[in-house]
Scaffold this active site. Structure first.
Site, PDB file in Angstrom:
ATOM      1  N   LYS A   1       0.687  -1.046   0.197  1.00  0.00           N
ATOM      2  CA  LYS A   1       0.199   0.396  -0.364  1.00  0.00           C
ATOM      3  C   LYS A   1       1.338   1.610  -0.436  1.00  0.00           C
ATOM      4  O   LYS A   1       1.904   1.303   0.758  1.00  0.00           O
ATOM      5  CB  LYS A   1      -1.338   0.113   1.259  1.00  0.00           C
TER       6      LYS A   1
ATOM      7  N   TYR B   1     -12.558  -1.928  -4.223  1.00  0.00           N
ATOM      8  CA  TYR B   1     -13.245  -2.120  -2.622  1.00  0.00           C
ATOM      9  C   TYR B   1     -14.651  -2.293  -2.465  1.00  0.00           C
ATOM     10  O   TYR B   1     -15.251  -1.818  -1.700  1.00  0.00           O
ATOM     11  CB  TYR B   1     -12.356  -0.902  -1.476  1.00  0.00           C
TER      12      TYR B   1
ATOM     13  N   PHE C   1     -15.371   3.555   6.493  1.00  0.00           N
ATOM     14  CA  PHE C   1     -14.298   3.905   6.206  1.00  0.00           C
ATOM     15  C   PHE C   1     -13.968   4.218   5.077  1.00  0.00           C
ATOM     16  O   PHE C   1     -12.440   3.912   4.438  1.00  0.00           O
ATOM     17  CB  PHE C   1     -13.049   3.486   7.388  1.00  0.00           C
TER      18      PHE C   1
ATOM     19  N   ARG D   1       2.015  -6.316   8.833  1.00  0.00           N
ATOM     20  CA  ARG D   1       1.097  -5.552   9.932  1.00  0.00           C
ATOM     21  C   ARG D   1       1.884  -5.276  10.697  1.00  0.00           C
ATOM     22  O   ARG D   1       2.216  -4.223  11.525  1.00  0.00           O
ATOM     23  CB  ARG D   1      -0.009  -5.706   9.984  1.00  0.00           C
TER      24      ARG D   1
ATOM     25  N   ASN E   1      -2.351  -0.154   6.656  1.00  0.00           N
ATOM     26  CA  ASN E   1      -1.142  -1.294   7.304  1.00  0.00           C
ATOM     27  C   ASN E   1      -0.561  -1.800   6.086  1.00  0.00           C
ATOM     28  O   ASN E   1      -0.157  -2.893   5.842  1.00  0.00           O
ATOM     29  CB  ASN E   1      -2.294  -1.665   8.169  1.00  0.00           C
TER      30      ASN E   1
ATOM     31  N   HIS F   1      -1.936  -5.504   1.366  1.00  0.00           N
ATOM     32  CA  HIS F   1      -3.189  -5.849   1.335  1.00  0.00           C
ATOM     33  C   HIS F   1      -3.136  -7.284   0.778  1.00  0.00           C
ATOM     34  O   HIS F   1      -2.039  -8.163  -0.306  1.00  0.00           O
ATOM     35  CB  HIS F   1      -4.662  -5.092   0.052  1.00  0.00           C
TER      36      HIS F   1
ATOM     37  N   GLU G   1      -9.600 -10.256  -7.596  1.00  0.00           N
ATOM     38  CA  GLU G   1      -8.530  -8.974  -7.785  1.00  0.00           C
ATOM     39  C   GLU G   1      -7.835  -9.386  -8.539  1.00  0.00           C
ATOM     40  O   GLU G   1      -7.322  -8.493  -9.189  1.00  0.00           O
ATOM     41  CB  GLU G   1      -8.149  -9.213  -6.356  1.00  0.00           C
TER      42      GLU G   1
HETATM   43  P1  IDP Z   1      -7.901  -6.879   5.596  1.00  0.00           P
HETATM   44  O1  IDP Z   1      -7.179  -5.796   4.413  1.00  0.00           O
HETATM   45  O2  IDP Z   1      -7.299  -7.349   7.168  1.00  0.00           O
HETATM   46  O3  IDP Z   1      -8.427  -7.590   4.703  1.00  0.00           O
HETATM   47  P2  IDP Z   1     -10.552  -5.132   5.535  1.00  0.00           P
HETATM   48  O4  IDP Z   1     -12.057  -5.490   6.649  1.00  0.00           O
HETATM   49  O5  IDP Z   1     -11.136  -6.519   4.170  1.00  0.00           O
HETATM   50  O6  IDP Z   1      -9.518  -5.907   6.649  1.00  0.00           O
HETATM   51  O7  IDP Z   1     -11.013  -4.448   5.308  1.00  0.00           O
HETATM   52  C1  IDP Z   1      -9.638  -3.618   4.003  1.00  0.00           C
HETATM   53  C2  IDP Z   1      -9.367  -2.378   4.420  1.00  0.00           C
HETATM   54  O8  IDP Z   1      -9.675  -1.036   4.934  1.00  0.00           O
HETATM   55  C3  IDP Z   1      -7.560  -2.847   5.315  1.00  0.00           C
HETATM   56  O9  IDP Z   1      -6.613  -3.047   5.218  1.00  0.00           O
HETATM   57  C4  IDP Z   1      -7.602  -1.371   6.163  1.00  0.00           C
HETATM   58  O10 IDP Z   1      -6.643  -0.729   4.896  1.00  0.00           O
HETATM   59  C5  IDP Z   1      -9.145  -0.730   5.986  1.00  0.00           C
HETATM   60  N1  IDP Z   1     -10.180  -1.284   6.873  1.00  0.00           N
HETATM   61  C6  IDP Z   1     -10.556  -1.842   7.685  1.00  0.00           C
HETATM   62  N2  IDP Z   1     -10.622  -1.673   8.767  1.00  0.00           N
HETATM   63  C7  IDP Z   1     -11.026   0.059   9.122  1.00  0.00           C
HETATM   64  C8  IDP Z   1     -11.237   0.992   9.833  1.00  0.00           C
HETATM   65  O11 IDP Z   1     -12.338   0.726  10.788  1.00  0.00           O
HETATM   66  N3  IDP Z   1     -10.587   2.187  10.247  1.00  0.00           N
HETATM   67  C9  IDP Z   1      -9.779   2.715   8.665  1.00  0.00           C
HETATM   68  N4  IDP Z   1      -9.784   1.574   8.037  1.00  0.00           N
HETATM   69  C10 IDP Z   1      -9.927   0.234   8.209  1.00  0.00           C
HETATM   70 MG    MG Z   2      -9.916  -7.743   3.694  1.00  0.00          MG
END
Ligand code: IDP
Ligand code: MG
Length: 137
Positions: A9, A49, A57, A102, A112, A115, A126
């Site tokens: 990212k 997304y 978010f 992470r 973070n 992905h 994807e």
């Molecule tokens: P993942 O990347 O671990 O699969 P997902 O729930 O699919 O997590 O969320 C996609 C991305 O959205 C996350 O990697 C992160 O960058 C962002 N994200 C997820 N939850 C939050 C949140 O509560 N606040 C802000 N950004 C979030």
């Molecule tokens: Mg995800």
């Protein structure tokens, strides 16, 4: 062999962490089947997304994802989808296990660093969103 889709990212690329993260990819037995650098447009990030479009978010996440260049990757390994998610660690770095990407590199729950696809169906979507089959070697 299974394929998964990964992104380094903007927060990782911006902090010169490409090499450090790819070192973990290769030393954990993944083959890099495809790789390119890209600067996502807002519509591209929103399409990628779309499953999160109702989440609070979504706007901030898609802004972040096109705030700077990213590295797009197709990774191959046995059970690559689960293996890559294990190597990344939990979404929130505060909850990520020791030694995960992470835990070691993420800035916060949004920025973070990486992905990873969460299912075979999403991995196929994807990968095809960013790569043609001819680019995957
Ligand atoms: P993942 O990347 O671990 O699969 P997902 O729930 O699919 O997590 O969320 C996609 C991305 O959205 C996350 O990697 C992160 O960058 C962002 N994200 C997820 N939850 C939050 C949140 O509560 N606040 C802000 N950004 C979030
Ligand atoms: Mg995800």
């Amino acid at each position: 062999m299974e394929r998964t889709f990964a992104i380094l990212k903007p927060d990782a690329v911006e902090r010169n962490l490409i090499g450090k993260i790819l070192e973990r990819v290769e030393s954990n037995g993944f083959k890099i089947a495809a790789m390119k650098k890209a600067l996502l447009t807002k519509p591209q990030a929103e399409g990628f997304y779309y499953v999160h479009k109702e989440r609070p978010f979504f706007g901030s996440l898609t802004e972040f994802m096109c705030s700077g260049p990213v590295i797009l990757l197709v990774l191959e390994k046995e059970n690559a989808i689960t293996a890559w998610r294990d190597l990344m660690g939990a979404t929130n770095p505060e909850e990520a296990d020791e030694g995960t990407i992470r835990k070691d590199f993420a800035v916060n729950i949004e920025k973070n660093s990486t992905h990873g696809s969460d299912s075979a169906e999403n991995a196929a979507f994807e990968i095809s969103y960013f790569f043609s089959e001819l680019e995957i070697l």
